[in-house]
Design an enzyme around this catalytic site. Structure first.
Site, mmCIF file in Angstrom:
data_model
loop_
_atom_site.group_PDB
_atom_site.id
_atom_site.type_symbol
_atom_site.label_atom_id
_atom_site.label_comp_id
_atom_site.label_asym_id
_atom_site.label_seq_id
_atom_site.Cartn_x
_atom_site.Cartn_y
_atom_site.Cartn_z
ATOM 1 N N GLU A 98 0.811 -1.229 0.000
ATOM 2 C CA GLU A 98 0.000 0.000 0.000
ATOM 3 C C GLU A 98 0.842 1.276 0.000
ATOM 4 O O GLU A 98 0.464 2.278 0.611
ATOM 5 C CB GLU A 98 -0.996 0.014 1.179
ATOM 6 C CG GLU A 98 -2.117 -0.991 1.015
ATOM 7 C CD GLU A 98 -3.440 -0.555 1.627
ATOM 8 O OE1 GLU A 98 -3.629 0.636 1.919
ATOM 9 O OE2 GLU A 98 -4.284 -1.435 1.818
ATOM 10 N N HIS A 147 -2.359 -1.078 10.041
ATOM 11 C CA HIS A 147 -1.911 -2.461 10.278
ATOM 12 C C HIS A 147 -0.709 -2.433 11.225
ATOM 13 O O HIS A 147 0.014 -1.443 11.283
ATOM 14 C CB HIS A 147 -1.468 -3.120 8.973
ATOM 15 C CG HIS A 147 -2.595 -3.524 8.086
ATOM 16 N ND1 HIS A 147 -2.816 -4.818 7.708
ATOM 17 C CD2 HIS A 147 -3.570 -2.799 7.487
ATOM 18 C CE1 HIS A 147 -3.877 -4.876 6.918
ATOM 19 N NE2 HIS A 147 -4.352 -3.663 6.762
#
Lengths: 443, 443
Positions: free
Chosen positions: A49, A272
């Site tokens: 990402e 995360h």
């Protein structure tokens, strides 16, 4: 293994949640991440990402002295978001774009635009050839009723194919990334069983991090409770997996995750948690390894193959569900398109008949006429594009199902060749690093 | 090589030109092809342009007894058109879809809809593992000014990457297909030099077929002279390539092509000529092979690497040309889109201002108003889709260029490690079957 040489390898993996202007504190988090990576000097850093190349380039600049080798994988419209930084020289790279990755019309989910893929980098670590993989699979937005499950299963299928077929020449294999799958999810089992990759969280001698190794946790300030429902505390969906070869045994001595916050900083690196695994590589002479491998191979191969056949059959069923849905959608698109065409003809007929027959003035109100014609064209165009897209989806699903059927047949054939009684089949554990894939050709 | 075991392998490759209802005599040609394949019993049959699965299935049924193992690769909207038939068991298959493959808006060329790809099948031939590849690259419609050249170069780049990375565990590698590249074209040189694959036409001990091994010839009744211009007699664009391994040497004893007609039939199998290669595999003990390989390796490796660096630099330049064109097209799409939007606002303003200011009736003729609005929407939609597509094309081109740059850097580094004087570097020929790829890691 008295003659074994030992090498240590620190591997880091993080889904960076790097959507410029949309992800909270994006640039500050990249700055924090860069500082930390510069300080910690991991051997291999696997990022997901990293949606903007500018962010990759600024990290590259910052890490130039400690991680002189790096690669950013490009795919899709804004992706792939995958990046590798390494202390060791990267000789070669390769990208495999998954054939299925959600839908462009589900723009609010965005996965399709990310062009999800698996990136591979071939590194030399001393005299060893290491194949390093980084990937990010389609997100799971609703666990109970997940419309993307067949896509994710096909992605897991293609991921294991890619790793299995490209890693034959490697001395060690490391895969890091956000798999968007829980440890016991179908795709995860498929990946681990078919490739022989080991989960560093399960294998580590020492662990320091979130409960159950979770990587998406309620304690992270960027996570809303709704995102992780029905789980209260969190999920484990990010992984560092590895396997050795006849030449190298790998052990995971230590593993840790961040815990939702970073000391002395107002927020964590991402939504995360970051993973770090400390691996120990023990190289030894091939002859030693061969004998070890043979010892184990005939003992548990049948059990592995049978397990893999079961998992693949399950995966095939899931792909069939996806096929059914895609077929229904394509049928709906076709029907709607035909209705749009019929409506257009009807409109033209209504407008033309009185005009031609009576020579009278156009009785159809012009505004309604153009609005309706516009609507018909919009329907035709949309359903045409949808039809094309759904046909491509069907081809990919059918292709995956065909490949699975062939592989299952081949494995069943292999099973028939095994002696009937396999009393110790799954009890004995192979020596570390020698986990073979159930696909290994028999010789 | 006194102990060498010898195995014979007949490989067949044909671009079938199988567009139902459009290609001339399609079903009759498939029937002829099926009869011939049934009679000849080749070990491996590699077909391209089998666009309809029904045709594949009818061939499969016909060849069930002589070629019990087969696979049809699915991709794109109507593709991939690739099929493999084999006497030997297919254990596993894998498909790599090229990231670039023409444009959907060039529908009359159709390549985009075919989803061009390279299919791989893992076969066991006795105790040997064979990786069999079948592919079909983007067509060349105009040699002088070929807008698809960067796409084909990227396809050749991805093809060599795929073969190199997936064939490390194979004892032999065979690639058959329609490469749409002449023998000395950039992509072809890139493929052969980086993988070490050998061209059966150049290597064969005996050849029977068209002049210069041509596979698209003026004598074929399905070929119009315009298609092969500026070449009078024809082109060679279909190939069977192969390479061995330290365990297996491969020799091509005989090769033949059809010659534009088939005896006792009114027309040929296809618009392309069919290729058949008779390969002889000689397996020997690894120790023998290792010493052979070492002997050769240090002698010509530097020359190979330098050649590959040159070819890759050339490929990178071609990709940059593609990047430039795609960027220009994207810019044009953006500009046109902005103009469409401006036109829409202008129209709305013209329609709204007198109405709001004067409270008068709408002075804008309704027909023109709706036609113009429809045009604006059409422009906006088209340019939006074009922008998305061009962005994806740019990402793929940039990705390929990045990978090439990295690989060139790595090879140059390797070159620096070679001793300066390499007097015999390209003169000595390696033993057959041991042609290594210039990418082979040093040890």
């Amino acid at each position: 293994m008295a003659n074994a040489e030992s090498v240590r390898l620190q591997v880091f993996s993080l889904n960076c949640w790097g959507i410029r202007y949309l992800s909270k504190h994006c640039s500050q988090r990249y700055a924090m991440l860069g500082d930390m990576l510069y300080k910690k000097e991991h051997d291999i850093v696997l990022l997901q990402e990293v949606w903007s190349e500018k962010d990759y380039l600024s990290l590259k600049q910052k890490l130039a002295s400690c991680h002189p080798h790096s690669h950013y994988f490009k795919s899709g419209v804004i992706g792939s978001g995958l990046a590798v930084f390494s202390k060791h020289r990267i000789h070669d790279t390769f990208l495999y774009r998954y054939s299925l990755n959600g839908y462009p019309y589900m723009a609010h989910h965005g996965d399709w635009f990310g062009g999800k893929a698996v990136g591979m980098a071939v590194l030399s670590i001393g005299s060893l050839i290491a194949n390093i993989y980084v990937t990010h699979l389609h997100a799971e937005y609703c666990r109970d009723k997940d419309p993307y499950l067949p896509h994710r299963v096909v992605q897991a299928w293609e991921l294991q194919q890619f790793i299995r077929h490209t890693s034959a020449g490697a001395d060690l294999v490391i895969l890091g990334g956000d798999l968007n799958m829980h440890p016991q999810d179908l795709g995860n089992r498929l990946l681990r069983t078919s490739t022989g990759l080991r989960d560093s969280y399960l294998e580590t001698a020492k662990f320091d991090g979130c409960e159950d190794g979770m990587t998406l946790i309620a304690d992270n300030p960027f996570i809303s409770k709704n995102e992780i429902l029905p789980f209260e505390k969190g999920l484990r969906i990010d992984y560092i997996l590895y396997k050795g070869s006849p030449k190298v045994n790998i052990y995971c001595d230590y593993m840790c995750t961040t815990k939702g916050s970073v000391p002395d900083h107002p927020f964590p690196y991402s939504d995360h948690e970051a993973l770090t695994a400390e691996l120990r590589l023990e190289t030894h002479t091939p002859s030693e390894a061969q004998s070890d491998k043979k010892l184990w191979k005939h003992d548990s191969a049948a059990g592995k193959v049978a397990e893999l056949v079961d998992i693949m059959t399950e995966a095939r069923t899931e792909v069939k569900v996806g096929l059914h849905c895609a077929e229904r959608m394509r049928y709906t698109a076709t029907r709607t398109g035909v209705m749009g065409l019929a409506l257009l003809f009807l409109e033209l007929a209504i407008a033309a008949v009185p005009y031609l027959a009576l020579g009278a003035e156009q009785p159809f109100p012009l505004t309604s006429f153009y609005m309706l014609a516009g609507l018909c064209f919009a329907i035709l165009l949309t359903t045409f594009l949808l039809y094309i897209f759904k046909t491509m989806e069907l081809k990919s699903l059918q292709g995956a199902e065909d490949q699975m059927r062939l592989a299952i047949g081949s494995l069943q054939e292999k099973l028939r060749g095994f002696p009937l009684a396999q009393p110790h089949s799954t009890q004995r554990r192979p020596p570390e690093g020698l986990e073979p894939s159930a696909f290994d050709p028999e010789e």
